[in-house]
Design a protein around this motif. Structure first.
Motif, PDB file in Angstrom:
ATOM      1  N   GLU A 123       0.824  -1.207   0.000  1.00  0.00           N
ATOM      2  CA  GLU A 123       0.000   0.000   0.000  1.00  0.00           C
ATOM      3  C   GLU A 123       0.842   1.232   0.000  1.00  0.00           C
ATOM      4  OE1 GLU A 123      -3.605  -1.091   2.815  1.00  0.00           O
ATOM      5  OE2 GLU A 123      -3.367   1.051   2.497  1.00  0.00           O
ATOM      6  N   GLU A 146     -10.257   8.288  -3.729  1.00  0.00           N
ATOM      7  CA  GLU A 146     -10.516   6.884  -4.031  1.00  0.00           C
ATOM      8  C   GLU A 146     -10.008   6.035  -2.901  1.00  0.00           C
ATOM      9  OE1 GLU A 146      -9.146   4.623  -7.667  1.00  0.00           O
ATOM     10  OE2 GLU A 146     -10.134   6.377  -8.491  1.00  0.00           O
ATOM     11  N   GLU A 156      -8.314   3.024  -1.051  1.00  0.00           N
ATOM     12  CA  GLU A 156      -7.325   2.035  -1.430  1.00  0.00           C
ATOM     13  C   GLU A 156      -7.797   0.636  -1.118  1.00  0.00           C
ATOM     14  OE1 GLU A 156      -2.977   3.229  -0.695  1.00  0.00           O
ATOM     15  OE2 GLU A 156      -4.314   4.898  -0.358  1.00  0.00           O
ATOM     16  N   GLU A 157      -8.553   0.527  -0.092  1.00  0.00           N
ATOM     17  CA  GLU A 157      -9.063  -0.801   0.215  1.00  0.00           C
ATOM     18  C   GLU A 157     -10.416  -0.961  -0.422  1.00  0.00           C
ATOM     19  OE1 GLU A 157      -6.863  -1.649   4.403  1.00  0.00           O
ATOM     20  OE2 GLU A 157      -9.015  -1.880   4.257  1.00  0.00           O
ATOM     21  N   ASP A 158     -10.447  -1.777  -1.438  1.00  0.00           N
ATOM     22  CA  ASP A 158     -11.714  -1.984  -2.120  1.00  0.00           C
ATOM     23  C   ASP A 158     -12.600  -2.941  -1.367  1.00  0.00           C
ATOM     24  OD1 ASP A 158      -9.939  -1.764  -5.149  1.00  0.00           O
ATOM     25  OD2 ASP A 158     -11.387  -0.358  -4.328  1.00  0.00           O
ATOM     26  N   VAL A 177     -15.668  -8.642  -3.724  1.00  0.00           N
ATOM     27  CA  VAL A 177     -14.237  -8.688  -3.475  1.00  0.00           C
ATOM     28  C   VAL A 177     -14.034  -9.023  -2.022  1.00  0.00           C
ATOM     29  CG1 VAL A 177     -12.214  -7.248  -3.207  1.00  0.00           C
ATOM     30  CG2 VAL A 177     -13.592  -7.082  -5.261  1.00  0.00           C
ATOM     31  N   ARG A 178     -14.811  -8.387  -1.223  1.00  0.00           N
ATOM     32  CA  ARG A 178     -14.718  -8.535   0.211  1.00  0.00           C
ATOM     33  C   ARG A 178     -14.861  -9.996   0.580  1.00  0.00           C
ATOM     34  NH1 ARG A 178     -18.121  -5.744   4.518  1.00  0.00           N
ATOM     35  NH2 ARG A 178     -18.042  -7.252   6.187  1.00  0.00           N
ATOM     36  N   CYS A 221     -11.595 -11.384   0.392  1.00  0.00           N
ATOM     37  CA  CYS A 221     -10.445 -10.806   1.034  1.00  0.00           C
ATOM     38  C   CYS A 221     -10.713  -9.994   2.266  1.00  0.00           C
ATOM     39  CB  CYS A 221      -9.676  -9.917   0.080  1.00  0.00           C
ATOM     40  SG  CYS A 221     -10.499  -8.360  -0.208  1.00  0.00           S
ATOM     41  N   ALA A 222     -11.923  -9.625   2.537  1.00  0.00           N
ATOM     42  CA  ALA A 222     -12.160  -8.694   3.645  1.00  0.00           C
ATOM     43  C   ALA A 222     -11.408  -9.124   4.885  1.00  0.00           C
ATOM     44  CB  ALA A 222     -13.623  -8.594   3.970  1.00  0.00           C
ATOM     45  N   TYR A 235     -20.878 -14.813   5.234  1.00  0.00           N
ATOM     46  CA  TYR A 235     -20.408 -14.992   3.866  1.00  0.00           C
ATOM     47  C   TYR A 235     -21.250 -16.000   3.105  1.00  0.00           C
ATOM     48  CZ  TYR A 235     -16.368 -12.126   4.843  1.00  0.00           C
ATOM     49  OH  TYR A 235     -15.557 -11.080   5.163  1.00  0.00           O
ATOM     50  N   ASP A 253     -10.746 -14.808   6.614  1.00  0.00           N
ATOM     51  CA  ASP A 253     -11.013 -13.472   6.118  1.00  0.00           C
ATOM     52  C   ASP A 253     -12.075 -13.508   5.038  1.00  0.00           C
ATOM     53  OD1 ASP A 253      -8.311 -11.070   5.929  1.00  0.00           O
ATOM     54  OD2 ASP A 253     -10.386 -10.925   6.646  1.00  0.00           O
ATOM     55  N   GLU A 261     -15.307 -11.968 -11.378  1.00  0.00           N
ATOM     56  CA  GLU A 261     -15.629 -10.679 -10.783  1.00  0.00           C
ATOM     57  C   GLU A 261     -15.683  -9.538 -11.771  1.00  0.00           C
ATOM     58  OE1 GLU A 261     -16.203  -9.417  -7.617  1.00  0.00           O
ATOM     59  OE2 GLU A 261     -16.572 -11.525  -7.204  1.00  0.00           O
ATOM     60  N   LYS A 321      -1.740  -7.012  -4.588  1.00  0.00           N
ATOM     61  CA  LYS A 321      -2.570  -6.615  -3.459  1.00  0.00           C
ATOM     62  C   LYS A 321      -4.019  -6.412  -3.842  1.00  0.00           C
ATOM     63  CE  LYS A 321      -3.932  -2.515  -1.274  1.00  0.00           C
ATOM     64  NZ  LYS A 321      -4.764  -1.847  -2.145  1.00  0.00           N
ATOM     65  N   ASN A 377      -7.542  -9.082  -4.546  1.00  0.00           N
ATOM     66  CA  ASN A 377      -8.358  -9.916  -3.717  1.00  0.00           C
ATOM     67  C   ASN A 377      -7.665 -11.081  -3.075  1.00  0.00           C
ATOM     68  OD1 ASN A 377     -10.101  -8.230  -5.045  1.00  0.00           O
ATOM     69  ND2 ASN A 377     -10.040  -9.638  -6.738  1.00  0.00           N
ATOM     70  N   PRO A 378      -7.510 -10.890  -1.890  1.00  0.00           N
ATOM     71  CA  PRO A 378      -6.779 -11.799  -1.000  1.00  0.00           C
ATOM     72  C   PRO A 378      -7.179 -13.249  -0.975  1.00  0.00           C
ATOM     73  CG  PRO A 378      -7.121  -9.733  -0.040  1.00  0.00           C
ATOM     74  CD  PRO A 378      -7.750  -9.668  -1.399  1.00  0.00           C
TER      75      PRO A 378
END
Lengths: 377, 406
Positions: A347, A361, A363-365, A372-373, A376-377, B97, B249, B363, B396, B399-400
């Motif tokens: 980052e 904007e 940075e953490e989408d 996406v979350r 990865c959230a 989720y 996560d 996505e 990064k 998507n993790p």
């Protein structure tokens, strides 16, 4: 590879074959390039295009462009359906916030000594148990006279304050004189907007009675845009923080750490006399968090610095909501920070590059795109 | 003079202000600070305090647990209680989720009619009406008059040639070529096949099934293989790991399966035949041997490496080179005979890359394909995504799910 001499042949054979193919192609290409008609057509195409896909499109026949436009219209419809999707995700988040709340309430009780966990509730085995025990024993061997005080310790002292210290993004905001105040922070809650209201979330900072201000709760509300922009529907990526609002802090006399008094000596130009005046100026403090810059209502854009500050503020709000509040204990112990570090390095690198381009904007989408979350959230 | 000392600046009138010049500024409230500083200095000179501090520092170095360990026992108990609460949170989060996944399934059904229409337009099954094509160009897209003239000329020429392309020719192939992540996989020999790709769909696992999603690649009848649909399924982990509940996560891609491609004779682009000349060491005679080996191809996407049964995919420090080709992995697998439970660095890298592609198709590409066709989305993505030039960048933004694997 058993025998190098044998495989060398293989390699050279394949190379040869490849070479032959390439040679043929090159010959053909040469021939084509010498045809004046071809050259003319190529030239025209080059003149017309700037080699981006979008300009490439313009060379298509009208009928095809028509169909592409039809696809774009369909895409706008998709964006509107997507907006409804995110509203429903927000509803889901509200629903689950209510499910987490009893656990967070219990957390608050343990932190502030309002309740004591049972033995069952406090049982915890970790992977590093032996290591930790050893470290603990060493410490106990040296410590003098602590035991007497230990048993009188209530709750988990300085719980939230410690989190602020552990997390770079937050510790950067905290000045020395903020610290005694932050030690009175008992809880941070996230509240979601109700159905029908414009999408937003609030952070509530609950303080115990203290000498600094009379409020029991300080709030920060983040407003979100959850619909595609009519002028740019394709930039919609889910809800985005677009504005925020703080609250008034009722400071007790002489305790307002967000202002400082300075003395100025002034010399009268004509007379030469000197006088001292006092002046109040803003002071760096975490508590300025509750008096953010307003996004201008009349559409005037802010200067670059303000936009940057605001973007940083949004990031902090998002971080509280997504990471700190849901997983506070892991930021207290530091476990979550080690995880975050794996991502944060990238980052920071990014910030330098995109300075000035990514104002506002996030940075953490993760938050803006629950899909996406999900991953990865 | 004394009577105007220490007055608030605001109390003085304009006239006074103009006649003065600033001499110096000093802050009040300094006294408290300097006292604190003095105390600190005194403390730091006390050997007992220093020793205790040193001890504490030593304990802290290297472990986050160090801080917690230094806490009184009663407090540690409460911190452990918080951890137990946190595990319960993780379990609730897993349910959250699942519900999001259900929501996605529900909305997939709402998008589907729009995607079906898209497919019909692309593949010339349906011609949109005038109204359906009405589109005002963006400011950015406004074509200059000069270009409009040139475009007109082009158009007229084409009308003369009586071109009448059906639908949107090579729609998906163009999308693949526009997107770096995908174009890196596509070899020259793949392109003629990809021209037959008419649609890509995303399907979600049903309620009660383990969480997964499937990419369906729909092809027109062609000379290369008989399948109408090629599928790739991505399986996800949607529960916290009992041994490490805090790493949860959200759902994460854990493995994937492809499908069998029924290649027509001589058309399998995932294989190539090489001739080897071999010289007999003793006799000196030469013979030619033909051998079939893996060939680089997009279609290797449907034969991904197996995820080992046991063990997670751990971050691979070698995963800098991206993308890796599938065929080289196959060769490695053939040679090294990777056993169950052991995943070498290269296959990890390839799987990680594969998961990233699967995720990206789901996505971004499928939901917004027209924007990747025109290039609008790519210009956007470029702002979000890092260029390849950045090292140690674990993608990064991607998507993790994938981040976890890295």
């Amino acid at each position: 590879m058993a025998d190098n001499s044998k495989t060398e042949d293989t390699a050279s054979d394949s190379l040869e074959a490849a070479k032959n193919a390439t040679n043929k192609k090159e010959k053909l290409a040469d021939q084509v390039m010498q045809n004046p008609q071809v050259l003319a057509a190529l030239q025209e195409r080059l003149d017309n295009t700037s080699l981006t896909p979008s300009s490439y499109i313009e060379t298509f026949p009208k009928a095809v462009i028509r169909r592409i436009d039809a696809l774009k219209k369909l895409q706008v419809k998709c964006a509107h359906i997507e907006a409804k999707f995110y509203e429903e995700v927000h509803d889901l988040e509200r629903k689950y916030a209510a499910l987490y709340q009893p656990l967070f309430d219990k957390r608050r009780e343990f932190i502030n000594g309002e309740a004591e966990p049972t033995d069952a509730e406090a049982e915890w085995h970790s992977e590093n148990e032996d290591e930790e025990k050893l470290a603990g024993d060493l410490k106990n061997a040296v410590v003098i006279d602590e035991k007497a005080e230990e048993t009188n310790v209530k709750g988990i002292p300085d719980f939230w304050f410690t989190i602020f210290r552990n997390v770079d993004m937050l510790s950067e905001l905290v000045q020395e004189y903020d610290e005694p105040i932050l030690k009175h922070l008992q809880d941070i809650k996230v509240k979601f907007s109700e159905p029908g209201q414009p999408m937003s979330f609030s952070l509530e900072f609950h303080f115990g009675p203290n000498d600094y201000f009379s409020n029991s709760v300080l709030t920060k509300t983040y407003k979100m845009k959850s619909e595609p922009d009519k002028t740019d529907p394709f930039s919609f990526e889910g809800p985005e923080i677009v504005d925020c609002e703080g609250c008034t802090i009722d400071w007790k006399k002489g305790k307002n750490v967000t202002v400082k008094t300075i003395k100025k000596k002034q010399k009268h130009k004509g007379r030469g006399t000197v006088r001292t005046i006092t002046k109040q100026v803003p002071n760096d403090s975490f508590f300025n968090f509750f008096s953010p810059i307003k996004v201008s209502g009349d559409g005037e854009s802010l200067d670059e610095d303000s936009e940057f500050t605001l973007a940083a503020d949004f990031e902090i709000g998002h971080f509280f909501r997504e990471r700190i509040v849901p997983r506070a204990v892991l930021y207290f112990t530091g476990e979550a920070i080690e995880d975050d570090d794996n991502f944060e390095e990238d980052e920071e690198g990014e910030e330098e590059e995109l300075e000035g381009e990514e104002e506002g904007e996030e940075e953490e989408d993760a938050e803006t795109d629950p899909k996406v979350r999900i991953l990865c959230a | 003079m004394a009577d105007i000392d220490n007055k608030e600046q605001s109390e003085l009138d304009q006239q006074d202000m103009e006649d003065v010049e600033e001499v110096e500024e000093e802050e009040t409230g300094e006294d408290a600070n300097s006292k604190a500083r003095q105390l600190t200095v005194q403390m730091m000179q006390n050997p007992q305090i220093l020793a205790a501090l040193q001890e504490r520092l030593d304990g802290l170095v290297g472990t986050s647990a160090g801080y917690v360990e230094s806490l009184p026992k009663v407090v540690k108990r409460r911190v452990n209680a918080l951890k137990n609460l946190q595990v319960q949170c993780a379990q609730i989060e897993a349910k959250f989720y699942e519900e999001v996944h259900e929501l996605e399934r529900k909305y997939a059904a709402l998008y589907q009619p729009l995607f079906d229409k898209r497919s019909e337009i692309i593949n010339a099954i349906y011609e949109p009406t005038e109204e359906e094509c009405e589109w005002k160009a963006d400011v950015d897209e406004e074509i200059s008059d000069e270009m409009k003239e040139k475009a007109k000329l082009e158009e007229e020429k084409k009308d003369e040639e009586k071109e009448d392309p059906k639908g949107i020719p090579e729609f998906w192939l163009t999308v693949f070529k526009n997107v770096d992540l995908l174009s890196d996989m596509v070899q020259e020999h793949d392109e003629p096949i990809l021209k037959y790709l008419k649609d890509i769909k995303v399907k979600f696992s049903e309620v009660g099934q383990p969480m997964s999603f499937t990419l369906e690649f729909h092809f027109e009848p062609n000379d290369y293989f008989t399948n109408e649909v090629l599928t790739k399924t991505y399986r996800m982990r949607s529960e916290p790991d009992d041994s490490d509940p805090f790493s949860f996560d959200g759902p994460e891609i854990m493995g994937c399966t492809g499908c069998q491609i029924d290649w027509k004779k001589g058309k399998n682009v995932t294989l190539k035949t090489i001739k080897k000349k071999q010289k007999h060491k003793g006799r000196g005679t030469v013979r030619t041997v033909t051998k079939t080996v893996s060939n680089d191809s997009f279609f290797n996407f449907f034969s991904p490496p197996e995820v080992p049964e046991s063990g997670d995919l751990v971050a691979c420090s070698k995963c800098q080179t991206w993308p890796l080709s599938f065929s080289s992995l196959k060769q490695l697998l053939e040679q090294k005979k990777i056993s169950n439970g052991i995943c070498d660095d290269d296959s990890e890298a390839i799987l990680a890359a594969d998961f990233e592609i699967g995720h990206f198709l789901r996505e971004r590409i499928v939901p917004r394909s027209v924007l990747y066709f025109t290039g609008e989305a790519i210009e956007d993505d470029d702002d979000d995504y890092d260029e390849e030039g950045e090292e140690a960048d674990d993608e990064k933004d991607q998507n993790p799910a994938e981040c976890k694997q890295q």
